[in-house]
Design a protein around this motif. Structure first.
Motif, PDB file in Angstrom:
ATOM      1  N   ARG A  36     -10.391   6.561   0.427  1.00  0.00           N
ATOM      2  CA  ARG A  36     -11.360   6.171  -0.606  1.00  0.00           C
ATOM      3  C   ARG A  36     -11.479   4.661  -0.792  1.00  0.00           C
ATOM      4  O   ARG A  36     -12.417   4.184  -1.431  1.00  0.00           O
ATOM      5  N   PHE A  37     -10.545   3.905  -0.253  1.00  0.00           N
ATOM      6  CA  PHE A  37     -10.627   2.453  -0.338  1.00  0.00           C
ATOM      7  C   PHE A  37     -10.824   1.867   1.059  1.00  0.00           C
ATOM      8  O   PHE A  37     -10.560   2.524   2.058  1.00  0.00           O
ATOM      9  N   TYR A  73      -1.625  -1.240  -5.628  1.00  0.00           N
ATOM     10  CA  TYR A  73      -2.940  -1.720  -5.190  1.00  0.00           C
ATOM     11  C   TYR A  73      -3.240  -3.136  -5.677  1.00  0.00           C
ATOM     12  O   TYR A  73      -3.956  -3.877  -5.033  1.00  0.00           O
ATOM     13  N   HIS A  99      -3.917   4.671   3.002  1.00  0.00           N
ATOM     14  CA  HIS A  99      -3.130   4.805   1.778  1.00  0.00           C
ATOM     15  C   HIS A  99      -3.979   5.040   0.535  1.00  0.00           C
ATOM     16  O   HIS A  99      -3.582   4.732  -0.577  1.00  0.00           O
ATOM     17  N   SER A 100      -5.181   5.551   0.768  1.00  0.00           N
ATOM     18  CA  SER A 100      -6.028   5.813  -0.401  1.00  0.00           C
ATOM     19  C   SER A 100      -6.802   7.114  -0.224  1.00  0.00           C
ATOM     20  O   SER A 100      -7.826   7.305  -0.851  1.00  0.00           O
ATOM     21  N   LEU A 148      -5.177   4.871  -8.041  1.00  0.00           N
ATOM     22  CA  LEU A 148      -6.089   5.805  -7.387  1.00  0.00           C
ATOM     23  C   LEU A 148      -6.096   7.090  -8.208  1.00  0.00           C
ATOM     24  O   LEU A 148      -5.237   7.944  -8.056  1.00  0.00           O
ATOM     25  N   ARG A 152       1.860   2.068  -3.150  1.00  0.00           N
ATOM     26  CA  ARG A 152       0.677   2.287  -3.986  1.00  0.00           C
ATOM     27  C   ARG A 152       0.511   1.179  -5.038  1.00  0.00           C
ATOM     28  O   ARG A 152       0.036   1.426  -6.140  1.00  0.00           O
ATOM     29  N   THR A 185     -11.331   6.993 -10.274  1.00  0.00           N
ATOM     30  CA  THR A 185     -11.477   5.675  -9.650  1.00  0.00           C
ATOM     31  C   THR A 185     -12.639   5.765  -8.665  1.00  0.00           C
ATOM     32  O   THR A 185     -12.637   6.603  -7.774  1.00  0.00           O
ATOM     33  N   LEU A 190       0.828  -1.204   0.000  1.00  0.00           N
ATOM     34  CA  LEU A 190       0.000   0.000   0.000  1.00  0.00           C
ATOM     35  C   LEU A 190       0.864   1.257   0.000  1.00  0.00           C
ATOM     36  O   LEU A 190       0.561   2.235  -0.680  1.00  0.00           O
ATOM     37  N   TRP A 203      -5.864   0.395   4.313  1.00  0.00           N
ATOM     38  CA  TRP A 203      -6.409   0.774   3.002  1.00  0.00           C
ATOM     39  C   TRP A 203      -6.821   2.239   2.992  1.00  0.00           C
ATOM     40  O   TRP A 203      -6.514   2.982   2.070  1.00  0.00           O
TER      41      TRP A 203
END
Lengths: 258, 1380
Positions: free
Chosen positions: A137-138, A85, A133-134, A189, A83, A193, A80, A130
């Motif tokens: 959004r994840f 994914y 590192h998003s 990302l 990045r 997305t 993560l 998640w």
């Protein structure tokens, strides 16, 4: 007779798990038309791995039975942080199986009713990573919110919202089909997305597993917009920290079929 | 490994291009908002439902090709396989990949697999042949589709000698014969006497074949092991191969490949190839993904279930519902069980325990009994059963044994559903197809399971194009599981708590029409059902005392208009609530705008009409909603349901919370809503509307085709009801007088009064308007005695024809079987048919033989008007009735009800002289009739009588409501097929691939020859060049494909059945044999026929194209003649020009002319013709079958313009031209006239094979016959009026349908309307009765008379019209409640 078939079936199963990485990779998560398989790093998973499964029951003839696979989050964190994914997604699935218990590991997928055995701190920790590192959004808790609020707890709506299904172009009526794994999913990302796109939970075996994950006590209240509990996450990290990531990595083929 | 796969997994680049370029034919059935110009016809954009090559599946073998890496020096073994079961793909690929990876490998393996269906594509087939050229080993499995089996055979045969091994597992014998393993060969299959081959010879016994093969697999190796000879060794390896194959796992397949290549590939000679013995799994057993092993004992399995740590208390409690699942073993062993696991998870998540059983053979009846029925109590251990195999319970894709399946399911006695996994199509192909499920899969996995009593063909699993693996369709799985559990709930809930929603129909939407259903007195039936359910313990609180009161309460205010909310409103649903309860509501907005709309709405709320009594709700199903909208009728291929319609079902499911819905009578609109033909997806309206409510549907036994639509599209358990007992039409008024005159002529003709009586007969016949049916000489003309006889004979024959017509009198009431005497006419007609296959001689034949005549000659003579033959026929008819009546009387009690037939029968049959028919015959000229033949016949009639009066309709409904299994049975005409009786069965159609039968072909030839004969008389001795005809679903079910056979015979081809008796091929009949030119056809298939018999449409299209391409002179081959002309004019090739098989677009039914006529919403005939053309011009193309129905209007018009005759078949005695609207709805007579260059009106014919004496009449003759026997016949209309409210509607319907015939064919005589007016309007008493019983229908009757006059179909006096106009305003006032 029954025992006999058990042995053989188990053997067959183990075999599937060991030697059919390629077929397994080809099993699309959200099946559909063929897409060239990306040259993912998954091929590094060794084919000749020696058996690394615990037996389902004591009646199973034992070959070598090393320890249970790792439930360390290090690898997930590393993917993560990088990045990556695609890798993180694989690792998440692997973790989920490992966390669900030995029978799930032997089977290669999680049966919905095994989700309850996944400790709250562990699954929450996965989710936190998640999110972290998003840009939030994840992650499962993100998905839970979408599922509960935007999709009104309807999985088709949910799949469309998070971009796991695609609209059919040739259809006379508005219809959606599952996206083919992995080519049709978005592994970056970007601006466009969809929120909650990752991590994937496969619909090959219906939606009950995802349903159980989203309804895991770890995500209770998530849809109400609660703040997550940092302490718990911290605890979880401590609890499942360490472990041999290498062996964990080897044990698991990239099976998207849970 | 990755490289292996990725290199070979690249999609052919053409694919995406194909997606975008090829045909775009079918336009969307929803109006596209984005394209407002699309309402203008020319601008309609047609979009294709299929892509690429127009076949059903676009997948190719390339995804299954595995090529070893180049750089090895090892020998290469190439394997080519063809399978039906895609589940072998992943397992076999895995096996071969492991072999190639093995460092100690002895050879490199190249493998390529084909799915049977892919071989339809010429490119794929070519690739297949090419692959075989250098193949070492061929493997085939479950190749049962004849067309494709022959292709496989042809290709493999060429290479068989050269190949090292050919292995074919259960398949058609043609393919099985290809087997070759060293000295082991099956080329003698079917001929050899050795016990080994005897086994395969027994294939004719069907499912037993696969099972004995399995048995052999288990036992033989033990024996063979000890046989030293090479032969035995080869046979042994074959058996081992089969074991490996059935073992299916990658491990087993790996060893299988090792064994075969090591033993038979020459390059590996000398290499010692080690392999393990096959690992055997249980043949049958119980499998659960969490279980440590497979179980052979249900108790052991349940013990394990109770120890599960992961389940909750609810699932463990003894109270949890239990659903039995039936799985295919091959999916489990090959590891392709994701879709099974999905169902198991879904069931358990919803609180149901599962018992998933599997079997390796094709016979599941044993395992079902073994694992689902408690061996001690004999009670079912499950509440409902779902088969996930898609196959019939016994026989799989091979030969089925339905009686055995039904027996097992009756023992089990729980609801039985057969869900369908996609086999021939990928998920996306199915989603995109308007047909839905692949036709062959429909035949194998929908039609055949129905014969077992299987319900709910829900597609629950898709197939991935790359891996061939099955995967869950999550919404479908949900739908399937909830429905299975809900059926099971019916078994668990108490009667008192069960909620039942009875749904009645209203067609067309008019208050006079609430509660319409073919032949059924709906309200009396509901009343009878509810009274019975009440006694049985259901809560029906507040049910009124009489059925009239029930009607009153539901209609609330009978005299109010339907469109005003004056039907009783049971629920007002706010828009927000509606939207919440109806997830698909937004999909309806494209057609109907935002809710609530103006149908079933008060402007703010959606209204549900009906009334609730305790736990029973009686509701009125909303109608399509576009009946009165000519633009929609004309342009919409089909429209979505409107908001009111959706609200009704949302109410039933989610507000009232029905445990079951009971659709009451034939038929409603739910199952005709747009969606795929078979195999609904989430986006199909019938599926969304019915939601998760178990559906029970009372359906007329004589309408199996539409019942089947209800079964497949709305998941109904269809329970048959009897059509009302038929009576002979009899004679009345002038016709009766004629009968008397003729009888006096016969006794007095030689006394010199002959000429005088004849002239009276002639004038009376004129008054009765018989002059068009019989060539009557001038009254005053001097005619000879012989001519007199002939004139009298012809008139006599005509009135006898009228007299003996069967008509159903009144309307049936559920739970009231006919009385014995009411059954007489039916029995007489049953007795009139010879049944050679059962050794039964018909009563007329027996009687005719006693006077030295053959019945066929008597019929012919009578048709010609030979007086003595007409008289003999009458005597035979009378005597038949007398003998049957005498027999029936002996079996009845004092009340006239049939009692205890069996006991009476055996006592009757015991004493020769006492036999009532013998007693009766002894007083007639037929006293010497053959006693043995009579005894056989009456024994049969006795059985039939028992069945006619048996009352199972209520019983079966109660069984269904209690979650029991309802015995399946065929639908059809009880006279032709007494197996239809007793009613109260779950109606099914037939195996679509079984028709036309040999017997049907025979009858078809007779009708075609008579038609041609007749047309030659009317057409100056010329053959018709083209006949435009209609194919009906029900007709072809009842007659086993007679009209299908007619089409084949017209163009001069015959069907060829395969080893299993399935018809998938045709061959031309030589012109010598045919003895006439091949006649061109334009075939218009009803929407129902298209749904049920798409394979037969395919067959017909292939036949027509084949005939068009025959190298024959055009004057002897009109198909070719026209096709050549059309191909030139339209600039298309001859195959495309030879397009003759038309129907509606997929998901749409009828030309809508019926709706336009019923609602009087049409301007002129041109408009009706446009409707016909725009809705019926969709063709089926056997060259691109996957594309579904494609619009081919130009060819349709051109083909129709060559028609010299139009033609339809009547399918049963009780339904004639004016009884239903669909006959005129599909009649193109006037349309053809407008299309023909010479503007000539084509002849129009109707075939009537409903009686022993088959006839081809002109349309106008048939319309007259129908008017005389029904609308104008006091016996008929008085019978109807005894049903009150519904009866008036029936009378009005006949008149409206008559206007329909005027509109489409112009074949209705003026006197028909005139007489009808005299009967119903001028007769004051009659008029008042009609008006009082059902003012709404009476108003429609008056309006229809005025319309007939206004449109120029009826010329009459000013007085008559004035009177009608006056009446109209009177009845308006009455309805509006304005009293003068």
């Amino acid at each position: 007779m029954a025992t006999n078939s058990l042995h053989s079936l188990h053997r067959h199963l183990t075999n599937l798990l060991h030697h059919s990485d390629s077929t397994a990779t080809a099993i699309p998560l959200f099946s559909s038309t063929s897409f060239p398989k990306p040259t993912a790093a998954t091929s590094s998973l060794s084919l000749s791995t020696t058996t690394a499964f615990s037996s389902i029951t004591s009646t199973t003839p034992s070959t070598s039975q090393p320890a249970a696979p790792s439930t360390s989050l290090d690898l997930l964190r590393r993917h993560l942080e990088a990045r990556d994914y695609r890798q993180a997604d694989d690792e998440t699935r692997r973790l989920l199986i490992a966390l669900a218990g030995e029978p799930a590991v032997a089977r290669g997928y999680v049966f919905f009713s095994e989700v309850q055995f996944i400790p709250t701190p562990d699954i929450r920790a996965v989710d936190e990573l998640w999110k972290e590192h998003s840009e939030g959004r994840f992650g499962y808790s993100v998905q839970k919110k979408i599922w509960k609020k935007k999709a009104k707890m309807d999985f088709t709506n949910f799949f469309i919202k998070v971009g796991w299904m695609k609209k059919l172009q040739d259809s006379e009526v508005e219809q959606y089909n599952y996206r083919a794994f992995p080519g049709e999913f978005i592994w970056e990302l970007n601006e466009d997305t969809p929120e909650g796109h990752l991590p994937l939970t496969n619909a090959l075996r219906g939606t009950q597993l995802l349903n159980s994950v989203l309804n895991h006590p770890a995500f209770e209240g998530d849809a109400d917009g609660d703040e997550s509990d940092d302490d718990l996450v911290e605890q979880g990290r401590k609890r499942i920290g360490g472990g041999d990531e290498e062996s964990g990595n080897k044990v698991f083929k990239t099976d998207y079929s849970f | 490994m990755a490289s292996l796969l990725s290199s070979s997994f690249i999609t052919p680049p053409a694919k995406s291009d194909q997606l975008s370029q090829k045909h775009y034919f079918l336009h969307s059935f929803l109006h596209k908002k984005t394209n407002p110009s699309s309402t203008s016809k020319s601008a309609l954009k047609f979009k294709c439902s299929a892509i690429g090559n127009g076949l059903f599946t676009q997948t190719t073998q390339e995804v299954r090709r595995i090529v070893p890496e180049e750089n090895s020096n090892l020998p290469t073994v190439k394997i080519v396989y063809v399978v039906l079961e895609a589940q072998y793909q992943s397992s076999l690929s895995a096996a071969v990949q492991s072999l190639n990876r093995d460092p100690s490998k002895f050879a490199s393996f190249e493998v390529v697999g084909y799915l049977v269906e892919e071989l339809r594509d010429p490119d794929n087939y070519e690739a297949f042949c090419k692959d075989l050229e250098d193949a070492n080993i061929f493997i085939g499995s479950l190749i049962f589709v004849e067309e494709l089996a022959l292709k496989v055979k042809a290709a493999v045969e060429k290479e068989r000698e050269r190949m090292d091994a050919v292995l074919v597992f259960p398949s058609m014998p043609e393919v099985m014969r290809l087997n070759k393993l060293g000295s082991f060969s099956m080329s003698q299959l079917g001929q050899s006497k050795s016990p080994f081959f005897q086994l395969f010879k027994r294939k004719k016994q069907g499912a037993g074949f696969a099972d004995s093969m399995l048995k052999l697999v288990r036992t033989l190796p033990k024996v063979l092991k000890y046989l030293p000879s090479d032969k035995a060794q080869d046979a042994r390896l074959y058996i081992l191969s089969l074991q490996f194959w059935l073992g299916g796992s990658p491990d087993n397949l790996q060893n299988f490949v090792k064994m075969i290549s090591g033993s038979y590939v020459p390059a590996l000679k000398g290499t010692k190839v080690e392999y393990s013995d096959p690992v055997l799994f249980l043949d049958t057993g119980i499998w659960h993904p969490l279980a440590p092993c497979m179980y052979d004992d249900v108790k052991e399995y349940l013990n394990w279930y109770d120890t599960r740590r992961d389940t909750n208390e609810k699932l463990k409690s003894g109270n949890a519902p239990i659903v039995g699942l039936v799985l295919q073993r091959s999916h489990i062993v090959t590891g392709d069980e994701g879709h099974y696991v999905a169902v198991i998870m879904e069931m358990e998540a919803r609180g149901a325990k599962v018992i998933p059983i599997f079997a390796g053979g094709l016979d599941f009846s044993g395992p079902v009994e073994k694992y689902f029925v408690d061996p001690f109590t004999k009670k079912p251990m499950v509440n409902s059963v779902v088969s996930l195999t898609g196959f019939a319970l016994v026989g799989g894709p091979a030969r089925q044994d339905h009686p055995r399946a039904v027996e097992a399911l009756m023992k089990l006695d729980v609801p039985y559903m057969v869900a369908v996994p996609l086999v021939f199509q990928t998920t996306e192909e199915w989603l995109n197809s308007t047909l839905g499920l692949h036709p062959i899969q429909v035949a194998l996995q929908v039609a055949l399971p129905e014969l077992d009593g299987g319900m709910e063909p829900i597609v629950f699993a898709g197939r991935d194009p790359r891996t061939g693996k099955s995967h869950a369709l999550h919404k479908r799985v949900e739908q399937l599981c909830i429905r299975a559990i809900r059926w099971g709930e019916l078994k668990r809930k108490s009667k008192a708590e069960k909620k039942l929603a009875i749904t009645v129909f209203s067609f067309p939407p008019d208050k006079g029409n609430v509660g319409t259903a073919a032949y059924l007195n709906v309200f009396s039936s509901i009343f009878s059902v509810l009274s019975d359910l009440k006694k049985d313990g259901y809560n029906v609180e507040g049910l009124p005392e009489t059925s009239e009161a029930l009607i009153e309460e539901i209609l609330h205010d009978k005299e109010a208009q339907f469109s005003s909310p004056n039907l009783n409103v049971v629920y007002k649903m706010g828009v927000r609530e509606y939207q919440e309860l109806t997830p698909y509501a937004t999909a309806l907005e494209e057609n109907w705008g935002k809710p609530p709309g103006n149908l079933n709405s008060d402007g703010e709320n959606l209204l549900v009409y009906g009334k609730q009594y305790g736990n029973v709700f009686i509701g009125v199903q909303p109608t399509f909603g576009y009946e009165g909208d000519p633009m929609r009728l004309l342009f919409s291929k089909s429209a979505s349901p409107h908001h009111g319609f959706a609200a009704y079902y949302s109410f039933v499911e989610k507000v009232f919370k029905a445990d079951a819905v009971l659709h009451f009578g034939t038929h409603g609109s739910l199952e005709f809503m747009p969606g795929k033909q078979v195999g609904m997806s989430d986006a199909c309206f019938p599926d969304s509307l019915i939601g998760n409510i178990p559906n029970i549907y009372y359906y007329a036994a004589n309408n199996p085709s539409e019942a089947t639509i209800a079964k497949r599209r709305s998941y109904a358990n269809t329970i048959s009801y009897l059509t009302p007992p038929a009576e002979n039409a009899g004679l009345y008024k002038g016709l009766k007088q004629l009968g008397e005159l003729i009888s006096s002529y016969q006794s007095l003709k030689d006394t010199g009064r002959g000429p005088q009586i004849v002239s009276t007969i002639i004038s009376t016949a004129r008054q009765c308007n018989l002059d068009k049916d019989v060539d009557l000489p001038d009254e005053a003309a001097e005619i000879s005695a012989n001519e007199r006889d002939l004139v009298v004979g012809k008139v006599y024959s005509k009135i006898m024809e009228i007299e003996s017509r069967l008509l159903p009198c009144g309307l049936h009431v559920v739970g009231e079987p006919p009385s014995a005497m009411e059954a007489v006419a039916t029995l007489v007609n049953i007795a009139a048919l010879d049944r050679p296959e059962e050794g039964i001689t018909s009563l007329p034949s027996i009687l005719a033989q006693t006077v030295g005549r053959e019945m066929e000659d008597v019929y012919r003579g009578s048709d010609k008007g030979i007086l003595k033959d007409v008289e003999l026929l009458r005597q035979i008819t009378d005597t038949s009735r007398g003998a049957v009546s005498a027999f029936v009387e002996r079996t009845t009690n004092s009340k006239g009800q049939v009692v205890d037939v069996s006991n009476k029968l055996s006592s009757i049959l015991g004493f020769g002289i006492n036999e009532p028919w013998i007693q009766y015959l002894s007083n007639t000229k037929f006293y010497r009739a053959d006693r043995e033949k009579l005894r056989i016949l009456f024994q049969f009639l006795g059985d039939c009588l028992k069945l006619v009066v048996a009352d199972n309709e209520l019983g079966s409904l109660k069984q269904a409501l209690e979650g029991k299994f309802v015995e399946p049975g065929p639908g059809g005409d009880p006279i032709r097929n007494p197996k239809v009786l007793p009613t109260g069965k779950n109606i099914h159609a037939l195996d679509p691939q079984s028709i036309p039968t040999e017997a049907a072909m025979q009858s078809a030839k007779v009708v075609v020859e008579r038609l041609i004969e007749r047309q030659k008389i009317d057409n100056g001795g010329n053959y018709p060049e083209t006949v435009a005809l209609v194919l009906w679903g029900t007709d072809n079910i009842k007659t086993y494909g007679e009209s299908l056979g007619q089409v084949l015979w017209m163009i001069g081809v015959r069907p060829v059945a395969d080893t299993f008796g399935r018809v998938n091929r045709v061959e031309p009949v030589s012109l010598e044999e045919l003895g006439r030119p091949r006649i061109d056809v334009v075939v218009n298939c009803s929407g129902v026929f298209r749904d049920l018999f798409i394979n037969q449409m395919n067959l017909l299209d292939r036949a027509v194209k084949m005939v068009a391409e025959l190298d024959e002179p055009v004057e002897m081959n009109y198909v070719r003649k026209h096709a050549l002309e059309q191909s030139k004019t339209l600039g298309i090739d001859i195959r495309e020009a030879a397009t003759r098989i038309f129907s509606n677009a997929s998901g749409s039914y009828s030309s809508n002319i019926n709706l336009a006529v019923e609602n009087s919403t049409w301007n002129d005939e041109k408009q009706l013709q446009d409707m016909y053309l725009s809705r019926k011009s969709f063709a089926f193309d056997s060259d691109a079958p996957g594309a579904g129905m494609m619009e081919k209007k130009k060819v349709f018009e051109m083909a129709l313009s060559t028609a010299d005759a139009t033609f339809q078949n009547l399918d049963s005695s009780e339904i004639s031209l004016t009884d239903v609207s669909h006959y005129f709805d599909s009649d193109p007579t006037n349309l053809v006239q407008s299309l023909r260059k010479d503007g000539k009106k084509p002849s129009a014919y109707i075939a009537d094979t409903t009686t022993a004496n088959a006839q081809v009449r002109t349309l106008s003759e048939t319309v007259r016959l129908d008017a005389r026997t029904k609308l104008l016949n006091p016996k008929w209309y008085e019978g109807m009026m005894s049903s009150g409210y519904e009866g008036v509607r029936e009378i009005e319907k006949r008149l409206t349908n008559t206007v329909g015939w005027s509109a489409t064919s112009g074949q209705v005589d003026n006197w028909v309307y005139e007489e009808a007016n005299t009967t119903f309007i001028q007769d004051e008493e009659m008029m008042n009765r009609l008006m009082n019983m059902n003012p709404n229908s009476f108003r429609k009757l008056v309006q229809t008379f005025l319309e007939a006059n206004g449109r120029g179909y009826w010329e009459t006096t000013e007085e008559n019209i004035e009177k009608l106009k006056q009446l109209y305003s009177e009845v308006e006032d009455k309805i509006e409640g304005v009293d003068r």
